[in-house]
Design a protein around this motif. Structure first.
Motif, mmCIF file in Angstrom:
data_model
loop_
_atom_site.group_PDB
_atom_site.id
_atom_site.type_symbol
_atom_site.label_atom_id
_atom_site.label_comp_id
_atom_site.label_asym_id
_atom_site.label_seq_id
_atom_site.Cartn_x
_atom_site.Cartn_y
_atom_site.Cartn_z
ATOM 1 N N ALA A 1 49.829 2.913 16.485
ATOM 2 C CA ALA A 1 48.859 2.561 15.450
ATOM 3 C C ALA A 1 48.876 3.563 14.301
ATOM 4 O O ALA A 1 48.723 3.183 13.128
ATOM 5 C CB ALA A 1 47.464 2.468 16.055
ATOM 6 N N ILE B 1 47.110 -5.019 12.308
ATOM 7 C CA ILE B 1 47.949 -4.911 13.504
ATOM 8 C C ILE B 1 47.545 -5.966 14.522
ATOM 9 O O ILE B 1 46.367 -6.331 14.632
ATOM 10 C CB ILE B 1 47.939 -3.501 14.129
ATOM 11 C CG1 ILE B 1 46.680 -3.249 14.933
ATOM 12 C CG2 ILE B 1 48.120 -2.426 13.082
ATOM 13 C CD1 ILE B 1 46.779 -1.991 15.784
ATOM 14 N N MET C 1 51.957 2.677 12.234
ATOM 15 C CA MET C 1 51.774 1.410 11.511
ATOM 16 C C MET C 1 50.884 1.574 10.292
ATOM 17 O O MET C 1 51.082 0.906 9.272
ATOM 18 C CB MET C 1 51.128 0.376 12.431
ATOM 19 C CG MET C 1 52.037 -0.261 13.440
ATOM 20 S SD MET C 1 51.160 -1.626 14.263
ATOM 21 C CE MET C 1 51.477 -1.261 15.965
#
Length: 543
Positions: A538, A9, A541
């Motif tokens: 997060a 990320i 993801m």
């Protein structure tokens, strides 16, 4: 495209949202990079009070404070005035409780309840609470950061912003030690508090987990392939870099305080000052536009927490001459008036002042309460001071108009002299009883704690009687909390103009539209939303 670097990320911005996103990803075994446009880490979050408002939470539970999620939802519903999205509002409470526990129990950041600090609108608004919904970080020893200590942002506006806690302020206001006692202790030990302390604690934990940091580096473009965001282009000391994001890009660049066109368009303000970093220029809007995303205002500009403050012409902050300072109204021996010399709001409670400063009158076709001035006497200056001047010190050059009489002051400031004289006489008379019959000054517990003197009959009321008298012209001051942001869903995924999720693109904090809260505000919400959507993004993801 060939890539210079690859991570799972990429976080654009190192405030609460970007740091939380990176911490969450690395705790799940993924790689993360945080790219920060400014030369230091922490973003606007590091300049803030550091308060978090999650609603009911485990730290309050542990402190024996009973709360109810239904009541907290009622509180939001009243403040939002129908502008919040119910599913996002409900997800706010569930997610905030979850991420707060994740930060304390898994990441290891020490936090605590701010005792005796009520919600803004307690007790008048249904669902408001007397305490338990505000959380702050415990003072963090910066020496633990080693060489990174100087790379984490502290506020340039003075020690009070970096080395004192909300808990200590409340304790002082309730008769405990003066704030200067713990402040000197924190400064001597470089124990960072409030937003600066949270930023230091998060950076410390991120370094332990291998997060990569790049400062003085701007994300200039999203890389999109087959409709999916797969990386970014950056510009910094190393030139242009191509950074791949295998799982996604998190936009956590803050608001748009220093982009005059965005401020005028979304906040309906022709001019403002700001205490935010000069790098807060609405980059998320420009970046996301390539993916077909348009900014979404979640409320009317009058409902946005745009503060009132004042200029300090002789002060230079971030290289800009003439800094802006936030005014916390309600100091005894002071009032706020319009050009007619009349009070127009509960001038001990900033949301009421800020909202009524922006009142547009249909009859007069004008701003009836703007411009406005804070008027005070020598007693206020001696007892309370006015930043950057501490109590008993003269004000910086050019900051105030000064005169030996109210009539002379009014003439110099351009205020109606008879109106001001009459207003002060009426206010002084009400100070004898401690009851503001006009605007209920001093009846809001939050306002009493923030600016009042508990030794007075009314903590926010004392006469304007000791010459010389002063007038400081007010300005609207932004603090990074905007009217508009990028539309997102409950997972922090950005939504394009067609109503579809943009694969690989996420937003958190003040880069994300306030659809979960809508029209209202309470301190601690902005930082909480940064933490929440950094975490949720997060998780999504890396799932």
């Amino acid at each position: 495209m060939s890539w210079d670097e690859e991570y799972d990320i990429v976080c654009a911005g190192s405030g609460m949202g970007g740091l939380t996103g990176a911490l969450t990803a690395t705790e799940r075994g993924k790689t993360a990079i945080v790219i920060e446009k400014f030369e230091q880490l922490g973003g606007v979050s590091a300049l803030s009070s550091g308060q978090l408002w999650p609603g009911p939470n485990h730290l309050a539970d542990a402190a024996g404070i009973n709360d109810d999620e239904g009541l907290a939802k009622s509180y939001i519903d009243h403040l939002s005035q129908g502008m919040s999205t119910p599913e996002l509002r409900d997800a706010f409470f569930m997610g905030s409780r979850e991420v707060l526990r994740f930060m304390t129990d898994t990441i290891g950041i020490e936090m605590r309840v701010i005792r005796n600090l009520p919600d803004y609108y307690y007790p008048k608004v249904e669902g408001s609470a007397a305490e338990g919904r505000y959380i702050e970080v415990v003072p963090f020893p910066a020496q633990k950061l080693g060489e990174w200590a100087s790379k984490v942002l502290c506020s340039p506006y003075g020690h009070y912003y970096n080395y004192s806690t909300s808990s200590e302020w409340i304790a002082m206001q309730r008769g405990g030690d003066h704030l200067n006692i713990p402040l000197r202790r924190h400064v001597a030990a470089d124990e960072r508090c409030a937003g600066a302390g949270m930023a230091a604690a998060q950076v410390f934990e991120a370094l332990k987990r291998g997060v990569k940091f790049c400062t003085s580096t701007e994300v200039t473009q999203l890389v999109i392939e087959d409709g999916k965001v797969v990386g970014v282009l950056t510009s910094g000391p190393s030139g242009t870099r191509r950074i791949r994001a295998r799982s996604g890009v998190l936009l956590a660049t803050g608001g748009y305080d220093w982009h005059p066109t965005f401020v005028r368009s979304f906040d309906a303000l022709p001019s403002t000052g700001s205490m935010a970093l000069p790098t807060i220029t609405g980059d998320h809007f420009v970046l996301a536009s390539k993916a077909g995303v348009i900014p979404m205002p979640a409320r009317a500009p009058a409902q946005t927490p745009i503060f009132v403050g004042y200029k300090v012409p002789s002060e230079t902050i971030y290289g800009n001459n003439g800094s802006s300072r936030l005014l916390v109204p309600g100091q005894p021996h002071s009032i706020i008036v319009n050009r007619t010399g009349k009070r127009f709001a509960n001038d001990s409670f900033y949301p009421d002042v800020a909202t009524k400063c922006g009142r547009f009158d249909g009859q007069e076709q004008g701003m009836v309460n703007w411009p406005a001035w804070v008027i005070f006497d020598q007693n206020m200056l001696d007892k309370k001071g006015m930043l950057p001047a501490p109590p008993g010190s003269p004000l910086p050059d050019g900051m105030a108009i000064e005169a030996d009489s109210l009539s002379a002051l009014a003439q110099l400031a351009g205020i109606d002299a008879e109106g001001l004289q009459a207003t002060v006489e009426r206010f002084n008379g009400m100070c004898k009883t401690g009851v503001d019959e006009d605007f209920e000054r001093g009846t809001n517990p939050w306002g009493c704690l923030m600016a009042g003197d508990p030794k007075l009959k009314n903590p926010n009321m004392a006469e304007l009687a000791k010459a010389p008298f002063y007038a400081v012209k007010l300005e609207r001051v932004t603090m990074g909390v905007p009217t508009a942001g990028l539309p997102i869903n409950c997972d922090g995924c950005v939504i394009n103009a067609a109503g579809d999720v943009v694969p690989g693109l996420y937003a958190s904090g003040n880069s994300a539209s306030w659809q979960d809260w809508g029209g209202g505000y309470n301190s601690g919400i902005a930082s909480m939303r940064g933490m929440l959507y950094g975490y949720k993004s997060a998780l999504h993801m890396t799932s």
